[in-house]
Design a protein around this motif. Structure first.
Motif, PDB file in Angstrom:
ATOM      1  N   VAL A 151       0.960  -1.174   0.024  1.00 22.76           N
ATOM      2  CA  VAL A 151      -0.089  -0.053   0.128  1.00 22.76           C
ATOM      3  C   VAL A 151       0.895   1.322  -0.027  1.00 22.76           C
ATOM      4  CG1 VAL A 151      -1.623   1.296   1.313  1.00 22.76           C
ATOM      5  CG2 VAL A 151      -1.955  -1.077   1.052  1.00 22.76           C
ATOM      6  N   THR A 261       1.237  -6.827  -8.307  1.00 17.91           N
ATOM      7  CA  THR A 261       0.249  -6.203  -7.549  1.00 17.91           C
ATOM      8  C   THR A 261       0.329  -4.629  -7.586  1.00 17.91           C
ATOM      9  OG1 THR A 261      -0.047  -8.100  -5.925  1.00 17.91           O
ATOM     10  CG2 THR A 261      -0.974  -5.871  -5.177  1.00 17.91           C
ATOM     11  N   ARG A 264      -0.455  -3.320 -11.290  1.00 21.03           N
ATOM     12  CA  ARG A 264      -1.905  -3.630 -11.676  1.00 21.03           C
ATOM     13  C   ARG A 264      -2.508  -2.734 -11.067  1.00 21.03           C
ATOM     14  NH1 ARG A 264      -2.578  -8.134  -9.964  1.00 21.03           N
ATOM     15  NH2 ARG A 264      -3.985  -7.752  -8.219  1.00 21.03           N
ATOM     16  N   THR A 265      -2.371  -2.129  -9.854  1.00 20.48           N
ATOM     17  CA  THR A 265      -3.243  -1.503  -8.825  1.00 20.48           C
ATOM     18  C   THR A 265      -3.158   0.113  -9.142  1.00 20.48           C
ATOM     19  OG1 THR A 265      -3.014  -3.127  -7.146  1.00 20.48           O
ATOM     20  CG2 THR A 265      -4.165  -0.913  -6.606  1.00 20.48           C
ATOM     21  N   ASP A 269      -5.648   2.858 -11.389  1.00 19.27           N
ATOM     22  CA  ASP A 269      -6.094   4.039 -10.642  1.00 19.27           C
ATOM     23  C   ASP A 269      -5.371   5.362 -11.279  1.00 19.27           C
ATOM     24  OD1 ASP A 269      -7.580   5.229  -8.231  1.00 19.27           O
ATOM     25  OD2 ASP A 269      -5.615   6.236  -8.139  1.00 19.27           O
TER      26      ASP A 269
ATOM     27  N   VAL B 364      -7.629   0.439   5.417  1.00 20.97           N
ATOM     28  CA  VAL B 364      -7.531  -0.737   4.709  1.00 20.97           C
ATOM     29  C   VAL B 364      -6.847  -1.885   5.318  1.00 20.97           C
ATOM     30  CG1 VAL B 364      -7.811   0.576   2.503  1.00 20.97           C
ATOM     31  CG2 VAL B 364      -5.607  -0.385   3.406  1.00 20.97           C
ATOM     32  N   ASP B 365      -7.196  -3.168   4.826  1.00 20.71           N
ATOM     33  CA  ASP B 365      -6.564  -4.412   5.464  1.00 20.71           C
ATOM     34  C   ASP B 365      -5.158  -4.633   4.975  1.00 20.71           C
ATOM     35  OD1 ASP B 365      -8.326  -5.262   7.211  1.00 20.71           O
ATOM     36  OD2 ASP B 365      -9.628  -6.253   5.692  1.00 20.71           O
ATOM     37  N   GLU B 366      -4.313  -4.923   5.863  1.00 21.06           N
ATOM     38  CA  GLU B 366      -2.777  -5.194   5.459  1.00 21.06           C
ATOM     39  C   GLU B 366      -2.599  -6.022   4.307  1.00 21.06           C
ATOM     40  OE1 GLU B 366       0.126  -5.073   8.035  1.00 21.06           O
ATOM     41  OE2 GLU B 366       1.231  -5.325   6.158  1.00 21.06           O
ATOM     42  N   ALA B 369      -3.540  -4.882  -0.587  1.00 22.10           N
ATOM     43  CA  ALA B 369      -3.041  -4.203  -1.557  1.00 22.10           C
ATOM     44  C   ALA B 369      -3.370  -4.864  -3.033  1.00 22.10           C
ATOM     45  CB  ALA B 369      -1.437  -4.457  -1.685  1.00 22.10           C
ATOM     46  N   ALA B 370      -3.681  -6.047  -3.219  1.00 24.88           N
ATOM     47  CA  ALA B 370      -4.225  -6.493  -4.168  1.00 24.88           C
ATOM     48  C   ALA B 370      -5.518  -6.064  -4.727  1.00 24.88           C
ATOM     49  CB  ALA B 370      -4.136  -8.297  -4.117  1.00 24.88           C
ATOM     50  N   LEU B 372      -7.089  -2.994  -4.059  1.00 29.15           N
ATOM     51  CA  LEU B 372      -6.981  -1.570  -3.205  1.00 29.15           C
ATOM     52  C   LEU B 372      -7.842  -0.519  -4.229  1.00 29.15           C
ATOM     53  CD1 LEU B 372      -5.526  -0.883  -0.902  1.00 29.15           C
ATOM     54  CD2 LEU B 372      -3.907   0.169  -2.221  1.00 29.15           C
ATOM     55  N   ALA B 373      -8.205  -1.253  -5.415  1.00 30.36           N
ATOM     56  CA  ALA B 373      -9.070  -0.242  -6.314  1.00 30.36           C
ATOM     57  C   ALA B 373     -10.239   0.708  -5.690  1.00 30.36           C
ATOM     58  CB  ALA B 373      -9.570  -1.051  -7.702  1.00 30.36           C
ATOM     59  N   LEU B 376      -8.829   3.447  -3.356  1.00 30.29           N
ATOM     60  CA  LEU B 376      -8.254   4.278  -4.140  1.00 30.29           C
ATOM     61  C   LEU B 376      -9.211   5.371  -4.678  1.00 30.29           C
ATOM     62  CD1 LEU B 376      -5.296   2.341  -5.662  1.00 30.29           C
ATOM     63  CD2 LEU B 376      -5.169   4.025  -3.828  1.00 30.29           C
TER      64      LEU B 376
END
Lengths: 434, 434
Positions: A151, A261, A264-265, A269, B364-366, B369-370, B372-373, B376
Motif C-alpha cells: 500500500v 500487484t 496492476r493497482t 487508478d 484498509v487491510d494489510e 494491496a491486491a 485496493l481499487a 483508491l
C-alpha cells in the motif's frame, strides 16, 4: 576591505532570480498540494548532521561528496594540536533520506505511526560542477515510515505521478523493480553472494555503458567467469523487460508477485496519466535499498525526474528495532529545468495563469515622501482588489522607466499626482500608443 | 556501524514536528502574501558564501560565529601540508543581508531597478545554545535596493506591520531612529569621531545594563571624561524620547526631518494597527547601518519581533558604485514562538481556520494491496472534494488506532471493505459514542 571581494556565488552554486524563484515556488505549491491531499505532512531537519551519521549511512558515492564543517573553539584547538586529521565534526546533508531516518529514530514517540513525511529542501554535494548539476540543489521527497504493505509503494507512486501530472508532465513512465529480484538474478547466475553490491554497481551502469560495458566491468572486477557468462546470456531478455521463469527463487517469486500487484493497482487508478512497468534492469545507486525500487521518466526529456524505493533496514540501525520505510524523491532542479524550457517555448503552467495577479507600479516623485498619503491610500485600495502594487520613484526618462517595468513583468502603472485615485494604465497598451 | 550513532540533531539545532511546520508554513504564506502585494519578489542565494565576503562585511559579533566549511581535495592537502590555519574557504551565511548585497552586485544588470527583494531562509550562527536561541534559524527579510528616498522606509514599515497584523499581532510599536542623529549626539557631547563605533556599542546596551552601566562602560573604554559627563546629563531626556534642539547639527537636523516625515506618513496610513515613534536611544548592533534604523515590538511580548535599517554603503563596497539600500527583517523563530504560545492558549490563527481541510484516514487491510481499487477510488473522490485523505493499514486494536489518529489531527475515518463508497465518520463523535 583591502582588495575587491568576488561577488560570484561559490563554485557550483547559484543565485536564483525572481522570475525563476516564482516558477519554483509555484511548482512547490502544486506538489505540496497533491502530497498533502494524500495525507503527507511536511517535516524539517537541520541542514547539518553529524559526520558519524552521514558516513555510516550506506549512501555510496554521496559519502565522498560531503561538505565538512570545521570544529570550533577548544575542540578545533585540540584537533589541530594533536595533528590529527579529524578537524570536522559536522557535514551538510547530501540527501533528505538519511536525516529522515535519524529524525524518525529520535522523535518517533511524538510522531504519527505510520509517518507520512514530506521534505522539501536543499542538499549539498561537492561534485565537480557541470552543466545542469549544482553543488547545492533542492530535493522534494515523500516517505512512508512504518508500513510494510505494498500500500505504501502504491500511494507513493500515485501521489508522485499526480504531482507531476498537475505540472502538466504527460506520458510518464514509472519503471519499477525489486532488489530481491536483482538478488535472485545474481543468485541464479552464480555470483558470489558476498559481492552482490559490486554486481549491482556494474549492472547499474547499463544505460550509460551498454551491455558490453557492464560485462566488461564484471570481468575486470574479477567476478566468477561462469556467472558473468550466464548473466551475459540473460541480459537480452532482461533488456526486453522479460524475466525467464527459472531465474526466480522463492524470494524472487514473492518480489515479482508484489511488483505485479503494485503495477496492476497503480495502473488502474492512474488511468492514463502514467504507466507503471516492470524493468528488471533498474538497479539504482544506493546501498540501503531492500525491496521495491522505482524511477519516473518522460519520453520528452532524457534522464529520470524522480526515483525512490524501499529501505527497510535504515531506521532499524539507528533505533534498534526495524521500521519499514519507503520513499520517492523528485529531482527538483531537473523538474524546474523542464518547466523553464516549456515556459520559454511559450507553454506556461496552468498554475501560473491561476496565480497571475496584476503587478502595478505607482509612480511617485522623489520628493513625495512628505505627501505620500494619497498614493498609499490608492495602493491599499488596489491591493485589496488583489493587485500587487509597488511604489516606484518616477524617473526623469519616464518612457524608458515604463519599458523597464514591462520588461520586469509589471502589468500596468499609474502616476500619483495630488489627491484623488490615480488611473491605472496597461503598459503594453501605453507602449503600443507611443 | 561499529557503535550506535546518536540520533539527536547537532547541538543547538532542532527537528521540527509536522504540527509546528504547519504553523510555520501558514505564517510564511501570510507574510509572503502581504510582501508580494507590496511588490516585493522572492530571491534565493546559496547557504554558503566565501569566508572573505563574510569576514569583510562589518557584521560585528556575527563574524565570530561563522560555521566554516573545510577545503576539499588538493586545496585541503596543500593547506594541511603548509601547516597553515586557513583550512576553510566557505562559511554558512549568518544573515541574509550580506548575501543580498553580493547578489545585487553580481546580478544587478538582470534585476529590476529598484530591486524589492523578499528572502526567507535559514541562517547559521555558532552561538552558545540557550533557551529559544538556535544555531540554525529562519529569517524573513524584505529589502529595497536602489531607492534613496524615505519612500523605501515607509513601504518597509507598512509592509512589515501589515504582515504582522495579518498574523493578529496587535498594538505594534515601531521604534525608529537614525544613525546620523546618533552621530550628532556623539558630536554634541564631544566623543572622538574616530571612536564612534565603540560609543554605539556601549549605548546599544542601554536596555540591558541601564544608564549607569552604559556610562560605566564608556568610562572603562576610556572615552573622554567630559564627553561621557555631557552624555550622562543628556541621557534622561533621550530616554524620555526627547531631543533638545541644540544637540542637532545640520546632519542631525536633516535626519530628524526625514524621521518626522516617515513617522507622520506611516502613522496616517497604518491607522491604529501599529504606532511609529521616535526613540533616540535605539542603536542596533550592526556596523553597516548609515541612516534610518527601526525595530518592532509588541507590549504583550518581551524583546523585538523585527528590526532593520538603511545600509547605503554595503553594496557600493562590492560593486564600486553606491547603491542605496534599506531592509526590514522579521525574527521568524521569535514570531513562531509567539504564535505557538497563542495557539496553546486556545487562540489559533485566522489563517489556520481558513486552511483547515478535513484530514481523513481510509482504513484498509494489510492484505488489501491486491484489491485496493475501491479504496483508491474513494480516496480520489474525497480529495477532489477538498479533503486530505491518507490510506492507513487497519490495526488489530482499531479503538486505539482511532484514538491515535485523533491525537495526530485526523478529523475522520472510513473503513474500506469491499466495493462501494465507504462512509466517513467524525473521530470525535465516534469517541463520544464509545
Amino acid at each position: 576591505m583591502a582588495s575587491k571581494v568576488s561577488t560570484a556565488p561559490p563554485r557550483g552554486m547559484r543565485d536564483i532570480l525572481p522570475q525563476e524563484v516564482e516558477l519554483r515556488d509555484l511548482a512547490t505549491q502544486e506538489i505540496l498540494g497533491v502530497y498533502r491531499s494524500y495525507g503527507f505532512r511536511r517535516i524539517e531537519t537541520p541542514a547539518l548532521e553529524s559526520l558519524r551519521l552521514l558516513a555510516s549511512s550506506e549512501s555510496g558515492e554521496n559519502e565522498k561528496l560531503i561538505f565538512k564543517v570545521l570544529k570550533r573553539g577548544e575542540e578545533l584547538e585540540t584537533a589541530l594540536a594533536s595533528g590529527a586529521r579529524d578537524l570536522a565534526d559536522l557535514g551538510l546533508r547530501f540527501d533528505l533520506t538519511v536525516p529522515l531516518a535519524r529524525y524518525y529514530a529520535e522523535n518517533h514517540a511524538r510522531l504519527p505511526d505510520p509517518l507520512k513525511a514530506i521534505q522539501v529542501g536543499p542538499v549539498w554535494r561537492a561534485e565537480r560542477p557541470q552543466k545542469g548539476r549544482f553543488r547545492q540543489f533542492t530535493q522534494c521527497d515523500i516517505d512512508t515510515l512504518g508500513v510494510k504493505s505494498a500500500v505504501a509503494e502504491i500511494e507513493l507512486i500515485l501521489a508522485t505521478c499526480d504531482a507531476l501530472s498537475r505540472l502538466q508532465l504527460r506520458d510518464l513512465i514509472v519503471r519499477i523493480n525489486d532488489r530481491r529480484l536483482l538478488a535472485a538474478i545474481a543468485r541464479h547466475c552464480g555470483f558470489d553472494e558476498t559481492r552482490q553490491a559490486s554486481f549491482f554497481i556494474a549492472f547499474d551502469k547499463l544505460e550509460k555503458i551498454g551491455a558490453d560495458g557492464v560485462v566488461g566491468e564484471l570481468r575486470e572486477t574479477r567476478h566468477d567467469p561462469g556467472a558473468v557468462a550466464r548473466f551475459e546470456a540473460l541480459l537480452p531478455a532482461l533488456q526486453k523487460h522479460e524475466l525467464p521463469a527459472d531465474v526466480l527463487g522463492a524470494d524472487g517469486g514473492e518480489a515479482l508477485e508484489s511488483l505485479e500487484t503494485i503495477i496492476r493497482t497503480a495502473n488502474q487508478d492512474i488511468a492514463g496519466a502514467a504507466r507503471v512497468q516492470l524493468d528488471p534492469t533498474l538497479v539504482r545507486g544506493m546501498g540501503y535499498y531492500t525491496g521495491t525500487i522505482f524511477e519516473i521518466s518522460s519520453p520528452a526529456f532524457p534522464s529520470s525526474i524522480a526515483g525512490g524505493g524501499r529501505y527497510d533496514r535504515m531506521v532499524g540501525k539507528l533505533l534498534g528495532r526495524e521500521v519499514p520505510a519507503c520513499g520517492f524523491s523528485i529531482g527538483f532542479e531537473r523538474l524546474v529545468a523542464i518547466l523553464t524550457e516549456r515556459r520559454e517555448a511559450g507553454a506556461p503552467l496552468a498554475a501560473e495563469a491561476r496565480a497571475a495577479a496584476r503587478r502595478i507600479a505607482l509612480l511617485v516623485d522623489e520628493s513625495a515622501a512628505a505627501d505620500l498619503a494619497p498614493a498609499l491610500a490608492a495602493a491599499r485600495a488596489l491591493r485589496e482588489a488583489g493587485d500587487l502594487v509597488s511604489l516606484e520613484i518616477r524617473r526623469r526618462n519616464v518612457g524608458r522607466q515604463l519599458d523597464d517595468l514591462e520588461r520586469h513583468g509589471f502589468w500596468g502603472y499609474a502616476v500619483c499626482e495630488g489627491p484623488g485615485a490615480p488611473s491605472v494604465k496597461s503598459l503594453t497598451r501605453t507602449r503600443e500608443r507611443r
